[in-house]
Design a protein around this motif. Structure first.
Motif: not given
Length: 332
Positions: A65-74
């Motif tokens: 999901l989008a939230d997990k991708m953003v967490h990984a990027y941050l």
């Protein structure tokens, strides 16, 4: 309520895709500049970063999901920029500038508490870079004033664009969250929470079995709600729609006899295309209208998938359909 969650996921995914394009373009520009100013080490470093960014995005976009991708990027970006901070420590703040929008991104996607946590994480990375630089005798390339101006300009213009993107998406996300809150109040938060817990408990109790109720929900959302018409539909979006883990949805799809989610999705699309061809006046309706209405984004993919499933091309199927209609009209 579910439709707003799906829209929220689609909105976040659209932002991630546009940010990926923006960052890839910026990194490519900087690679060219680094080679131009004979900074080979940082050029190769940025090439490695571009490859990692592209590979990571392509691997994660269908599975998470989008939230997990953003967490990984941050988490990953400050670590990736650690070496760049060492290289530019005495020359320019260009590397630090890439970190400034990250707390805002965390705040928009998650919450104030999460934004504070990532701010602390970023500061810790900067302090660690400071300690390593001053306690280890590294020798790095000196940059001229002109080179620093170019690098700083790229960084600040790019970050300004990124912040504008974040503010625009923040406005859209707030609108959806407001609509979702209203919908939750109408349906009753307690009843929704009980339903979620019940579904999750059923999955946990029958981990090695297929839950027929969830399988029917999946079939119904594709057949009755026609979710397949969304050309950007992914298994993650369906997972959000049903509030069920995407791995369990994959398990149901394999249980039904399909190789993967795409083959399951394309079966619905092709069947919808066949129904439209058989029921439509083909002198008034184009084949392009038919395949785009079914969720196919382009004709090449449509032709390939249709022949793979039906064994004939769409044009051949249209000819057969017209012939059947002629025969039927003559019999009357």
């Amino acid at each position: 309520m579910i439709i707003y969650k799906v829209k929220m996921e689609e909105l976040k995914r659209r932002f991630i895709y546009q940010y990926f394009i923006l960052m890839s373009s910026i990194v490519l520009l900087e690679i060219g500049i680094r080679f131009f100013i004979d900074d080979t080490v940082m050029a190769l470093y940025n090439i490695g970063g571009l490859i990692f960014l592209s590979y990571g995005y392509l691997m994660m976009r269908e599975r998470y999901l989008a939230d997990k991708m953003v967490h990984a990027y941050l988490i990953i970006l400050p670590l990736y920029l650690f070496f760049s901070m060492l290289v530019h420590w005495e020359s320019t703040v260009v590397t630090f500038a890439w970190l400034f929008p990250l707390p805002l991104m965390a705040y928009i996607f998650f919450s104030k508490k999460v934004a504070i946590a990532y701010s602390v994480y970023i500061i810790a990375n900067i302090l660690a870079s400071f300690v390593v630089y001053y306690y280890f005798n590294f020798q790095f390339r000196d940059y001229s004033r002109g080179e620093i101006i170019i690098l700083d300009t790229i960084a600040f213009v790019s970050n300004f664009t990124f912040i504008m993107m974040l503010l625009i998406y923040n406005n859209e996300i707030n609108k959806l969250e407001f609509l979702l809150e209203i919908q939750e109040q109408e349906l009753g938060r307690n009843r929704i929470k009980v339903q979620k817990v019940t579904v999750l408990e059923k999955i946990e109790r029958k981990d090695d079995m297929i839950n027929e109720e969830i399988a029917e929900q999946l079939e119904r959302c594709m057949r009755d709600e026609e979710l397949f018409k969304n050309s950007n539909l992914t298994i993650s979006i369906v997972s959000t729609h049903l509030n069920v883990n995407y791995t369990y949805i994959s398990k149901i799809i394999r249980y039904k006899g399909y190789k993967n989610f795409n083959s399951y999705l394309n079966t619905f699309r092709v069947n919808y295309v066949k129904n439209l061809i058989n029921e439509s006046d083909l002198q008034k309706v184009t084949l392009m209208y038919i395949y785009t209405e079914a969720g196919f984004s382009n004709q090449a993919t449509f032709n390939r998938v249709f022949k793979q499933i039906e064994g004939i091309t769409p044009s051949e199927y249209v000819i057969q359909s017209l012939e059947k209609k002629r025969v039927k009209s003559r019999s009357f």
